[in-house]
Design an enzyme around this catalytic site. Structure first.
Site, mmCIF file in Angstrom:
data_model
loop_
_atom_site.group_PDB
_atom_site.id
_atom_site.type_symbol
_atom_site.label_atom_id
_atom_site.label_comp_id
_atom_site.label_asym_id
_atom_site.label_seq_id
_atom_site.Cartn_x
_atom_site.Cartn_y
_atom_site.Cartn_z
ATOM 1 N N HIS A 28 -9.615 1.142 5.023
ATOM 2 C CA HIS A 28 -8.328 1.343 5.693
ATOM 3 C C HIS A 28 -8.542 2.301 6.868
ATOM 4 C CE1 HIS A 28 -4.247 2.548 6.540
ATOM 5 N NE2 HIS A 28 -3.866 1.456 5.905
ATOM 6 N N GLY A 44 2.457 2.135 10.797
ATOM 7 C CA GLY A 44 3.423 3.228 10.650
ATOM 8 C C GLY A 44 4.142 3.602 11.937
ATOM 9 N N LYS A 94 0.115 4.305 -0.244
ATOM 10 C CA LYS A 94 -0.503 5.499 0.360
ATOM 11 C C LYS A 94 -0.220 6.734 -0.525
ATOM 12 C CE LYS A 94 -0.218 3.219 4.765
ATOM 13 N NZ LYS A 94 -0.167 3.301 6.216
ATOM 14 N N GLU A 107 -5.381 -5.019 10.586
ATOM 15 C CA GLU A 107 -4.337 -4.025 10.813
ATOM 16 C C GLU A 107 -4.603 -3.296 12.123
ATOM 17 O OE1 GLU A 107 -2.414 -2.710 6.864
ATOM 18 O OE2 GLU A 107 -4.239 -1.549 7.106
ATOM 19 N N ASN A 136 0.859 -1.185 0.000
ATOM 20 C CA ASN A 136 0.000 0.000 0.000
ATOM 21 C C ASN A 136 0.894 1.235 0.000
ATOM 22 O OD1 ASN A 136 -1.824 2.033 0.501
ATOM 23 N ND2 ASN A 136 -2.346 1.365 2.581
ATOM 24 N N SER A 161 3.453 -2.203 10.335
ATOM 25 C CA SER A 161 4.904 -2.256 10.552
ATOM 26 C C SER A 161 5.538 -3.603 10.211
ATOM 27 C CB SER A 161 5.248 -1.831 11.981
ATOM 28 O OG SER A 161 4.825 -0.501 12.202
ATOM 29 N N GLU A 173 -6.950 4.702 7.946
ATOM 30 C CA GLU A 173 -6.731 6.122 7.645
ATOM 31 C C GLU A 173 -7.956 6.734 6.971
ATOM 32 O OE1 GLU A 173 -3.020 5.492 5.609
ATOM 33 O OE2 GLU A 173 -2.122 4.906 7.524
HETATM 34 P P1 PGA Z 1 2.792 0.201 7.654
HETATM 35 O O1 PGA Z 1 1.317 0.417 7.028
HETATM 36 O O2 PGA Z 1 3.304 -1.093 7.075
HETATM 37 O O3 PGA Z 1 3.574 1.395 7.201
HETATM 38 O O4 PGA Z 1 2.623 0.106 9.116
HETATM 39 C C1 PGA Z 1 0.448 -0.650 6.820
HETATM 40 C C2 PGA Z 1 -0.856 -0.152 6.253
HETATM 41 O O5 PGA Z 1 -1.330 0.913 6.680
HETATM 42 O O6 PGA Z 1 -1.445 -0.794 5.371
#
Ligand code: PGA
Length: 253
Positions: free
Chosen positions: A98, A176, A11, A170, A9, A216, A100
């Site tokens: 997601h 992140g 982003k 997640e 992803n 992560s 976010e």
């Molecule tokens: P990350 O993000 O691997 O940077 O923690 C995962 C995601 O949000 O899909």
């Protein structure tokens, strides 16, 4: 045998040129180094989907996803992108829900259900994201929280629709942050999700559903997480922006 998937992803990262060079590096590495049994997905921002799709269309090893889709069919929805548009440029999968988007765009359970319906209608496969915030885990309510997210959106799908979806667990506190869930925490949640799905649909359909871990994930921890029985791959954010790290994660299977 259920499908193993590793999806990157991206982003809101990369320019057009950077996106093309990242995807061609990934394409080359995946061709040379990755077993056929893993489905690899890249999820670039909307403006780059069409150029990236030139490399993914007809490519058995590399597949294309979008980061979001409108729940609407077409019309006066400024800024939105429809499932039919995505399909027409060669997109196969789409992220729905997601954290976010849930947080910054206030996407609620009903909207997420409608987004999945819109995607499925046009032959796109939703990757439905779920996961608890830190306060819910600290209060030991994480199973309940994730169970409710599934109930509120996924449970309304038909059996045929459910067969087309992928789930991504997640935990928000791991996204992140560099703080990964332990392999045991991932496994117990994935097993719980599968159990919930078997109650909503049937045991065989739940058994066959691919459930990804995200948060992560990196080349150092992917192997242990992916080794767990109910973990069928990963949704990778930060580490998917570097072709070497992303490929090493894929090779962790
Ligand atoms: P990350 O993000 O691997 O940077 O923690 C995962 C995601 O949000 O899909």
């Amino acid at each position: 045998m259920r499908k193993k998937i590793v999806a990157g992803n991206w982003k809101m990262n990369k320019t057009a040129e950077e996106a093309l060079s990242l995807v061609s590096e990934i394409d080359n590495m995946v061709k040379d180094e990755v077993n056929d049994d893993v489905t690899v997905i890249v999820t670039p921002p909307f403006p780059f989907l069409q150029s990236v799709s030139k490399l993914t269309q007809g490519n058995d090893k590399l597949h294309l996803a979008a980061q979001d889709v409108s729940e609407h069919e077409s019309g006066a929805y400024t800024g939105e992108v429809s499932a039919a548009m995505l399909k027409s440029v060669g997109v196969e999968y789409v992220l729905v829900g997601h954290s976010e988007r849930r947080l910054y765009h206030h996407e609620d359970a009903q909207k997420l259900y409608q987004k999945m319906k819109a995607a499925l209608k046009h032959g796109l496969k939703p990757i439905f994201c779920c996961g608890e915030p830190l306060e819910e885990r600290d209060a030991d309510r994480h199973f309940e929280y994730v169970g409710q997210q599934l109930k509120d959106s996924v449970s309304y799908l038909s059996n045929e629709e459910f067969d087309q979806i992928v789930i991504a667990y997640e935990p928000i506190w791991a996204i992140g942050t560099g703080k990964t869930a332990s392999a045991e925490q991932a496994q117990e949640m994935h097993a719980y999700i599968r159990e919930q799905l078997s109650q909503m649909f049937d045991a065989e359909a739940a058994f066959n559903c691919t459930i990804l871990y995200g948060g992560s994930c990196n080349p150092g921890n992917a192997q242990e997480i992916f080794s767990k029985e109910d973990v069928d791959g990963g949704l990778i954010g930060g580490a998917s922006l570097k072709s070497r790290d992303f490929t090493d994660i894929i090779k962790s299977f």
